[in-house]
Design a protein around this motif. Sequence first.
Motif, PDB file in Angstrom:
ATOM      1  N   GLY A  50       3.063  31.622  -3.726  1.00  0.00           N
ATOM      2  CA  GLY A  50       1.769  30.990  -3.582  1.00  0.00           C
ATOM      3  C   GLY A  50       1.150  30.731  -4.939  1.00  0.00           C
ATOM      4  O   GLY A  50       1.689  31.130  -5.970  1.00  0.00           O
ATOM      5  N   PRO A  51       0.027  30.059  -4.948  1.00  0.00           N
ATOM      6  CA  PRO A  51      -0.644  29.769  -6.213  1.00  0.00           C
ATOM      7  C   PRO A  51      -0.986  31.033  -7.004  1.00  0.00           C
ATOM      8  O   PRO A  51      -1.096  31.004  -8.216  1.00  0.00           O
ATOM      9  N   LYS A  52      -1.129  32.175  -6.297  1.00  0.00           N
ATOM     10  CA  LYS A  52      -1.358  33.448  -6.976  1.00  0.00           C
ATOM     11  C   LYS A  52      -0.988  34.577  -6.024  1.00  0.00           C
ATOM     12  O   LYS A  52      -1.031  34.426  -4.809  1.00  0.00           O
ATOM     13  N   ALA A  53      -0.597  35.713  -6.600  1.00  0.00           N
ATOM     14  CA  ALA A  53      -0.319  36.891  -5.778  1.00  0.00           C
ATOM     15  C   ALA A  53      -1.644  37.359  -5.172  1.00  0.00           C
ATOM     16  O   ALA A  53      -2.691  37.299  -5.819  1.00  0.00           O
ATOM     17  N   VAL A  54      -1.604  37.803  -3.941  1.00  0.00           N
ATOM     18  CA  VAL A  54      -2.812  38.169  -3.214  1.00  0.00           C
ATOM     19  C   VAL A  54      -2.747  39.642  -2.823  1.00  0.00           C
ATOM     20  O   VAL A  54      -1.713  40.103  -2.331  1.00  0.00           O
ATOM     21  N   THR A  55      -3.841  40.351  -3.013  1.00  0.00           N
ATOM     22  CA  THR A  55      -3.904  41.746  -2.593  1.00  0.00           C
ATOM     23  C   THR A  55      -4.304  41.828  -1.123  1.00  0.00           C
ATOM     24  O   THR A  55      -4.799  40.853  -0.544  1.00  0.00           O
ATOM     25  N   GLY A  56      -4.115  42.995  -0.537  1.00  0.00           N
ATOM     26  CA  GLY A  56      -4.534  43.206   0.841  1.00  0.00           C
ATOM     27  C   GLY A  56      -6.019  42.989   1.028  1.00  0.00           C
ATOM     28  O   GLY A  56      -6.467  42.403   2.025  1.00  0.00           O
ATOM     29  N   ASN A  57      -6.810  43.446   0.063  1.00  0.00           N
ATOM     30  CA  ASN A  57      -8.262  43.263   0.144  1.00  0.00           C
ATOM     31  C   ASN A  57      -8.659  41.794   0.049  1.00  0.00           C
ATOM     32  O   ASN A  57      -9.572  41.341   0.749  1.00  0.00           O
ATOM     33  N   GLU A  58      -7.972  41.036  -0.796  1.00  0.00           N
ATOM     34  CA  GLU A  58      -8.260  39.597  -0.903  1.00  0.00           C
ATOM     35  C   GLU A  58      -7.880  38.870   0.385  1.00  0.00           C
ATOM     36  O   GLU A  58      -8.614  37.987   0.843  1.00  0.00           O
ATOM     37  N   LEU A  59      -6.767  39.259   0.963  1.00  0.00           N
ATOM     38  CA  LEU A  59      -6.344  38.655   2.223  1.00  0.00           C
ATOM     39  C   LEU A  59      -7.346  38.965   3.334  1.00  0.00           C
ATOM     40  O   LEU A  59      -7.745  38.077   4.079  1.00  0.00           O
ATOM     41  N   ALA A  60      -7.774  40.219   3.414  1.00  0.00           N
ATOM     42  CA  ALA A  60      -8.770  40.611   4.427  1.00  0.00           C
ATOM     43  C   ALA A  60     -10.068  39.832   4.239  1.00  0.00           C
ATOM     44  O   ALA A  60     -10.676  39.390   5.215  1.00  0.00           O
ATOM     45  N   ALA A  61     -10.489  39.654   2.995  1.00  0.00           N
ATOM     46  CA  ALA A  61     -11.732  38.919   2.736  1.00  0.00           C
ATOM     47  C   ALA A  61     -11.610  37.464   3.188  1.00  0.00           C
ATOM     48  O   ALA A  61     -12.536  36.914   3.786  1.00  0.00           O
ATOM     49  N   ALA A  62     -10.462  36.838   2.926  1.00  0.00           N
ATOM     50  CA  ALA A  62     -10.273  35.439   3.329  1.00  0.00           C
ATOM     51  C   ALA A  62     -10.233  35.309   4.850  1.00  0.00           C
ATOM     52  O   ALA A  62     -10.828  34.387   5.420  1.00  0.00           O
ATOM     53  N   ILE A  63      -9.562  36.235   5.516  1.00  0.00           N
ATOM     54  CA  ILE A  63      -9.513  36.196   6.982  1.00  0.00           C
ATOM     55  C   ILE A  63     -10.898  36.465   7.553  1.00  0.00           C
ATOM     56  O   ILE A  63     -11.338  35.804   8.497  1.00  0.00           O
ATOM     57  N   GLY A  64     -11.615  37.421   6.964  1.00  0.00           N
ATOM     58  CA  GLY A  64     -12.975  37.717   7.412  1.00  0.00           C
ATOM     59  C   GLY A  64     -13.890  36.516   7.276  1.00  0.00           C
ATOM     60  O   GLY A  64     -14.690  36.228   8.168  1.00  0.00           O
ATOM     61  N   LYS A  65     -13.750  35.802   6.172  1.00  0.00           N
ATOM     62  CA  LYS A  65     -14.568  34.599   5.969  1.00  0.00           C
ATOM     63  C   LYS A  65     -14.246  33.564   7.042  1.00  0.00           C
ATOM     64  O   LYS A  65     -15.149  32.932   7.601  1.00  0.00           O
ATOM     65  N   ALA A  66     -12.958  33.394   7.360  1.00  0.00           N
ATOM     66  CA  ALA A  66     -12.568  32.429   8.383  1.00  0.00           C
ATOM     67  C   ALA A  66     -13.097  32.836   9.757  1.00  0.00           C
ATOM     68  O   ALA A  66     -13.455  31.980  10.564  1.00  0.00           O
ATOM     69  N   LEU A  67     -13.163  34.136  10.013  1.00  0.00           N
ATOM     70  CA  LEU A  67     -13.658  34.630  11.299  1.00  0.00           C
ATOM     71  C   LEU A  67     -15.175  34.723  11.355  1.00  0.00           C
ATOM     72  O   LEU A  67     -15.751  34.823  12.441  1.00  0.00           O
ATOM     73  N   GLY A  68     -15.798  34.743  10.188  1.00  0.00           N
ATOM     74  CA  GLY A  68     -17.247  34.898  10.146  1.00  0.00           C
ATOM     75  C   GLY A  68     -17.688  36.332  10.377  1.00  0.00           C
ATOM     76  O   GLY A  68     -18.794  36.587  10.841  1.00  0.00           O
ATOM     77  N   ARG A  69     -16.812  37.278  10.044  1.00  0.00           N
ATOM     78  CA  ARG A  69     -17.167  38.694  10.162  1.00  0.00           C
ATOM     79  C   ARG A  69     -16.349  39.496   9.153  1.00  0.00           C
ATOM     80  O   ARG A  69     -15.413  38.983   8.546  1.00  0.00           O
ATOM     81  N   SER A  70     -16.691  40.732   8.997  1.00  0.00           N
ATOM     82  CA  SER A  70     -16.008  41.588   8.039  1.00  0.00           C
ATOM     83  C   SER A  70     -14.641  42.021   8.578  1.00  0.00           C
ATOM     84  O   SER A  70     -14.504  42.381   9.746  1.00  0.00           O
ATOM     85  N   VAL A  71     -13.643  41.951   7.726  1.00  0.00           N
ATOM     86  CA  VAL A  71     -12.299  42.433   8.041  1.00  0.00           C
ATOM     87  C   VAL A  71     -11.906  43.389   6.915  1.00  0.00           C
ATOM     88  O   VAL A  71     -12.104  43.081   5.744  1.00  0.00           O
ATOM     89  N   THR A  72     -11.370  44.533   7.276  1.00  0.00           N
ATOM     90  CA  THR A  72     -11.000  45.546   6.286  1.00  0.00           C
ATOM     91  C   THR A  72      -9.489  45.704   6.228  1.00  0.00           C
ATOM     92  O   THR A  72      -8.824  45.785   7.266  1.00  0.00           O
TER      93      THR A  72
END
Length: 124
Positions: free
Chosen positions: A28-50
């Motif tokens: 990918g354009p950059k390596a992604v951490t678990g926390n970064e992935l959770a934040a992106a999914i949370g943003k897409a869902l409109g809620r917090s994801v941990t």
Amino acid sequence: WEDAAAYAIAALKRPDLAARKPVYNIGGPKAVTGNELAAAIGKALGRSVTYVAVPNNQFEAGLNASFGPVAGAAIAGFYRYVTDPSRSGCLDVDLTTVRAELPVSQTALETWSSQVPWKSLASA
């Protein structure tokens, strides 16, 4: 996976590469951490994801139950490899060469996460 497939298709459209047999590291354009992935999914869902890390042995046991011991061990082995502290940064890929030869537009994490139907996947 769609971006990886796009690289394969771009390479297949370049018969001149067959003679050189280049090897490209893609990612990918950059390596992604678990926390970064959770934040992106949370943003897409409109809620917090941990993101919660699972110990490798527990992760492998779950994979074995779902996919069988051969596949479970192979997938868990990859995760053990990339999470080994001595291999820090092993998922960071320099895309300069591959982008020059195979100009594939890559999907940003935020774009990808907004396209996945998370709610329907969670309810399935």
